[in-house]
Design a protein around this motif. Structure first.
Motif, short mmCIF file in Angstrom:
data_model
loop_
_atom_site.label_atom_id
_atom_site.label_comp_id
_atom_site.label_asym_id
_atom_site.label_seq_id
_atom_site.Cartn_x
_atom_site.Cartn_y
_atom_site.Cartn_z
N GLY A 99 -3.58 -1.87 -6.31
CA GLY A 99 -4.40 -2.58 -5.36
C GLY A 99 -3.76 -3.88 -4.92
N LEU A 100 -4.32 -4.48 -3.88
CA LEU A 100 -3.77 -5.72 -3.34
C LEU A 100 -3.77 -6.83 -4.40
N SER A 101 -4.85 -6.96 -5.14
CA SER A 101 -4.92 -8.01 -6.16
C SER A 101 -3.85 -7.83 -7.23
N GLN A 102 -3.64 -6.58 -7.65
CA GLN A 102 -2.61 -6.30 -8.65
C GLN A 102 -1.22 -6.65 -8.13
N LEU A 103 -0.96 -6.28 -6.88
CA LEU A 103 0.36 -6.55 -6.30
C LEU A 103 0.58 -8.04 -6.10
N ALA A 104 -0.45 -8.74 -5.67
CA ALA A 104 -0.32 -10.18 -5.48
C ALA A 104 -0.06 -10.87 -6.81
N ALA A 105 -0.80 -10.47 -7.85
CA ALA A 105 -0.61 -11.09 -9.17
C ALA A 105 0.77 -10.78 -9.74
N ALA A 106 1.22 -9.54 -9.61
CA ALA A 106 2.51 -9.14 -10.18
C ALA A 106 3.67 -9.79 -9.46
N SER A 107 3.50 -10.04 -8.16
CA SER A 107 4.59 -10.63 -7.37
C SER A 107 4.55 -12.14 -7.34
N GLY A 108 3.41 -12.72 -7.74
CA GLY A 108 3.26 -14.17 -7.68
C GLY A 108 2.95 -14.68 -6.29
N LEU A 109 2.58 -13.77 -5.39
CA LEU A 109 2.28 -14.16 -4.01
C LEU A 109 0.78 -14.36 -3.81
N ALA A 110 0.44 -15.21 -2.86
CA ALA A 110 -0.96 -15.34 -2.47
C ALA A 110 -1.41 -14.04 -1.81
N ARG A 111 -2.69 -13.70 -1.95
CA ARG A 111 -3.20 -12.44 -1.38
C ARG A 111 -2.92 -12.31 0.11
N PRO A 112 -3.14 -13.36 0.93
CA PRO A 112 -2.86 -13.21 2.37
C PRO A 112 -1.38 -12.92 2.65
N THR A 113 -0.49 -13.55 1.88
CA THR A 113 0.94 -13.31 2.07
C THR A 113 1.30 -11.88 1.68
N ALA A 114 0.78 -11.45 0.53
CA ALA A 114 1.06 -10.08 0.08
C ALA A 114 0.54 -9.06 1.09
N ARG A 115 -0.67 -9.31 1.60
CA ARG A 115 -1.25 -8.37 2.56
C ARG A 115 -0.42 -8.32 3.84
N ARG A 116 0.04 -9.47 4.32
CA ARG A 116 0.84 -9.51 5.54
C ARG A 116 2.15 -8.72 5.37
N LEU A 117 2.77 -8.90 4.21
CA LEU A 117 4.02 -8.18 3.96
C LEU A 117 3.78 -6.69 3.79
N LEU A 118 2.68 -6.32 3.16
CA LEU A 118 2.35 -4.91 2.99
C LEU A 118 2.06 -4.25 4.34
#
Length: 264
Positions: free
Chosen positions: A35-54
């Motif tokens: 999920g987005l939260s898992q990916l953001a936490a594992a990558s150290g990125l903020a959720r909006p940044t992770a979502r934009r890259l995804l």
């Protein structure tokens, strides 16, 4: 005329590095996805940044999001890219016959591991017909250098100074396992094969042998995983001989892909 260095592009380079890191994390999420939260936490990125890259990765068909679960998975383009890369990075192709023979002859699980920076990656897993199996290492699993029989065999195939520097770098990841790992490494150098006597998962043993490039550097390792009672000293010697035989055949194919396949 000398080529001028390319201008620095810190922002763009950083975005690419972050996107590739997310892509790697998605790939390691397996069939269940992440999920987005898992990916953001594992990558150290903020959720909006992770979502934009995804979203950008999704537009390139490198990732896709399950409509029902909202979890992310690798997209169809990654399947195509993997196929294109297989001919160049085809150690799995060269090792498959050997792994099938080992699984058939031993009845146990055969693993192919390759070095990846300060870690090792399990590229392939083929199971034998013995009904009791160990699942300590699965295809796609990434472990710190030296952790596991195949990883330890790769480490033992490196020059001592290089192996020592590598161990120092992964020490924070290995923790309390380090003293045992150093002892196992010394034993692997002495014996010519690596033994993991249940260090990671109790009762799950492994025995590994390095596969070498023509210059002697480790290209990867073949290992056999089995439950403890199938790893008696006598059987360890038998398995080590089989692994050395097959590792030599794979090394010959890596050195000359036109080498005819041999069926012992």
């Amino acid at each position: 005329m000398r080529d001028e260095p390319a201008p620095a592009d810190t922002g763009g380079t950083q975005a690419v590095a972050r996107a590739l890191s997310l892509l790697s994390l998605v790939g390691r999420g397996g069939a269940q996805g992440l999920g987005l939260s898992q990916l953001a936490a594992a990558s150290g990125l903020a959720r909006p940044t992770a979502r934009r890259l995804l979203l950008a990765l999704g537009a390139a068909r490198l990732v896709e999001q399950d409509r029902a679960t909202r979890r992310y998975h690798l997209g169809p383009e990654t399947y195509l890219l993997a196929g294109f890369a297989a001919e160049r990075h085809g150690i799995v192709h060269h090792a498959r016959d050997a792994m099938l023979r080992l699984a058939r002859e031993t009845g146990d699980t055969v693993l192919l591991t390759v070095p990846q920076d300060d870690h090792t990656l399990c590229l392939e897993r083929i199971e034998g017909d013995f009904p009791v199996r160990t699942h300590a290492l699965m295809r796609g699993d990434r472990k710190p250098a030296g952790v596991g029989a195949g990883a330890l065999a790769i480490l033992a195939a490196l020059p001592e100074a290089e192996a020592a520097a590598l161990l120092a770098r992964v020490a924070p990841l290995v923790g309390d396992l380090m003293p045992d790992l150093r002892a196992d490494l010394a034993m692997a150098r002495e014996r010519g094969h690596a033994l993991n006597p249940g260090r990671i998962v109790a009762g799950s043993w492994g025995l590994g042998v390095a596969i070498r490039w023509p210059d002697g550097r480790p290209a990867g390792a073949l290992s056999i995983a089995a439950v403890e009672h199938r790893m008696t000293p006598a059987r360890q010697a038998e398995l080590a001989a089989l692994l050395h035989r097959e590792a030599a055949l794979i090394a010959a194919r890596l050195a000359d892909p036109d080498t005819e396949r041999t069926t012992p």
